[in-house]
Enzyme design. Structure first.
Site, PDB file in Angstrom:
ATOM      1  CB  SER A 163      28.583  10.285  51.159  1.00 12.97           C
ATOM      2  OG  SER A 163      29.360  10.063  50.008  1.00 12.97           O
ATOM      3  CG  ASP A 187      27.331   3.706  51.173  1.00  7.91           C
ATOM      4  OD1 ASP A 187      27.886   2.645  51.497  1.00  7.91           O
ATOM      5  OD2 ASP A 187      27.111   4.021  49.995  1.00  7.91           O
ATOM      6  CG  HIS A 257      26.158   6.870  47.915  1.00  8.39           C
ATOM      7  ND1 HIS A 257      26.986   6.180  48.772  1.00  8.39           N
ATOM      8  CD2 HIS A 257      26.613   8.161  47.925  1.00  8.39           C
ATOM      9  CE1 HIS A 257      27.900   7.006  49.269  1.00  8.39           C
ATOM     10  NE2 HIS A 257      27.687   8.208  48.774  1.00  8.39           N
TER      11      HIS A 257
END
Length: 453
Positions: A163, A187, A257
């Site tokens: 992330s 991601d 996510h």
């Protein structure tokens, strides 16, 4: 007086004995554990680097930033993987850290260094955490330069960023002028990076090789392509098995996510072995327009795996490549994929969706090609991508149904001159055919597969 003194001395001796028995060798440095109160008040950036090796796979040892070789377990000559977490709105340690460390060490004798910047990432204000990524990147860059002075090779450094940590890894790579061996972005974060230029986010120039996995592009993840190869799981957005409504609570916000991390864990564990196909879009992939991998021959189609060496050089030459795959909702996530070629001979034009079942004894698995209506008419060849949740290796019977939605009036017949089933990710399995099948719309027909002429 003497009794009090005696008790004091006994207590002192007991404390000393306990310290002696525990020993420094048993002390571990744990990931910083914070809570919501810290997040409400806000935290200032403080970076810790926790070392794990095959000698201490479950017991992290904090490294000195300026003198990493002072830690006897650190070997500059070994490859080094840095694991970099992202935004931590609750302050709790990531649940996946220990598993990533164990699986990396199972792959290779290396230094695994967890970058703990929880103080900084743990803020209710996401924008504060974003601003800290630049400072944290400078901190890690300085450490890597010290490693290099002590004999480490930048070629053998791998940054794995989750992330917000993916962009942090990109900033480190940019500061080192793209000489880092590899960056893996799981991601990469989208908020505040959607319209950012290459210098303000992860991009292919940040390392010799950059691979990216997308699972939540319509929410917390970043849209677009940002590596030499970008993997798009289920199109890179909504993941199967994740809640679709806000009533599911926290899972509704984080499930898609977090799926990137769990898919990567599965890849590290070598239980997934998911095949991906180069394509311009997920819709074209689902329409079976991108089931070839000529650019990588003699290597097979790219797979979501830790070792990308079979495809690395071809991907670097290509610049940027998008690859797509579908998954099931649970471990091991991979689907069994077949290319299905139909030659129709029916007299009347029909529109419908296709359902295919594979049978082996009592085991049954089904693929539904229902994302859009398909056209079936005379003298027409149709290619489909059929993806099954369960792997059946010995297929004894196949059932086929074309559902047109016609519930009023006579059922029209559909004649198939040939049906051909070609395995995509199991090339050692036989291609299966069946010839001249007459079926009614909305009715299932079953047959035994035959060798193809």
């Amino acid at each position: 007086m003497n009794l009090c003194r005696l008790l004091y001395l006994l207590g002192f001796l007991i404390i000393c004995k306990g310290d002696e028995e525990s020993g420094d060798s048993e002390l571990c440095d744990d990931f910083t554990d914070l809570n919501l109160s810290h997040c409400f008040m806000g935290t200032s950036l403080y970076v810790r680097l926790l070392l794990y090796t095959r000698s201490n796979p479950e017991c992290g040892r904090e490294l000195q930033h300026r003198h990493p070789s002072d830690q006897p377990l650190f070997q500059a000559s070994l490859p080094t993987a840095f694991v970099i977490h992202g935004y931590r709105p609750t302050g709790a340690p990531p649940i996946w850290i220990d598993q990533v460390v164990q699986l990396l060490l199972a792959h290779e004798d290396m230094n695994v260094i967890v970058m703990d910047w929880n103080k900084g990432a743990a803020n209710l204000n996401y924008f504060t955490a974003v601003t800290y990524t630049r400072e944290a990147a400078q901190n890690l860059t300085g450490f890597i330069l010290t490693m290099q002075e002590e004999g480490a090779s930048l070629d053998h450094i791998h940054l794995i960023g989750v992330s917000l940590g993916a962009h942090l890894a990109g900033f480190v790579g940019a500061q080192l002028k793209g000489k880092i061996g590899r960056i893996t972005g799981l991601d990469p974060a989208g908020p505040m990076f959607t319209s950012a230029g290459p210098d303000e986010r992860l991009d292919p120039s940040d390392a010799q090789f950059v691979d990216v996995l997308h699972t939540d592009m319509d929410s917390f993840g970043l849209r677009g392509a940002h590596g030499h190869i970008d993997f798009y799981a289920n199109g890179g957005a909504d993941q199967p098995g994740c809640p679709k409504t806000i009533f599911a609570g926290k899972s509704y916000f984080v499930c898609d996510h977090q799926r990137a991390v769990f898919l990567y864990l599965c890849a590290l564990n070598q239980t997934c072995s998911i095949t991906a196909f180069p394509c311009s879009s997920y819709s074209d992939f689902r329409d079976a327009k991108c089931l070839q991998c000529e650019a990588f021959r003699p290597a097979p189609c790219p797979k979501l795996v830790y070792d990308m060496s079979p495809w690395r050089e071809a991907l670097i030459r290509a610049g940027q490549t998008k690859v797509f795959f579908s998954t099931s909702s649970t471990l091991p996530y991979r689907k069994l994929s077949y290319r299905v070629d139909l030659v129709t001979w029916n007299q009347y034009l029909r529109w419908g969706v296709v359902y295919i079942r594979f049978h082996s004894g009592k085991s049954v698995t089904e693929a539904r090609i229902d994302h859009k209506l398909l056209r079936f008419e005379q003298f027409t060849s149709t290619r489909l991508l059929a993806e099954f949740d369960d792997d059946i290796s010995s297929i004894q019977k196949i059932s086929l149904r074309i559902n047109t939605g016609n519930v009023i009036g006579p059922r029209y017949k559909i004649r198939l001159m040939r049906v051909r089933f070609s395995p995509l990710d199991q090339p050692h399995r036989p291609v299966m055919c069946r010839y001249d099948i007459i079926m009614e719309e909305n009715m299932e027909v079953s047959f035994r597969p035959q060798p193809c002429n």
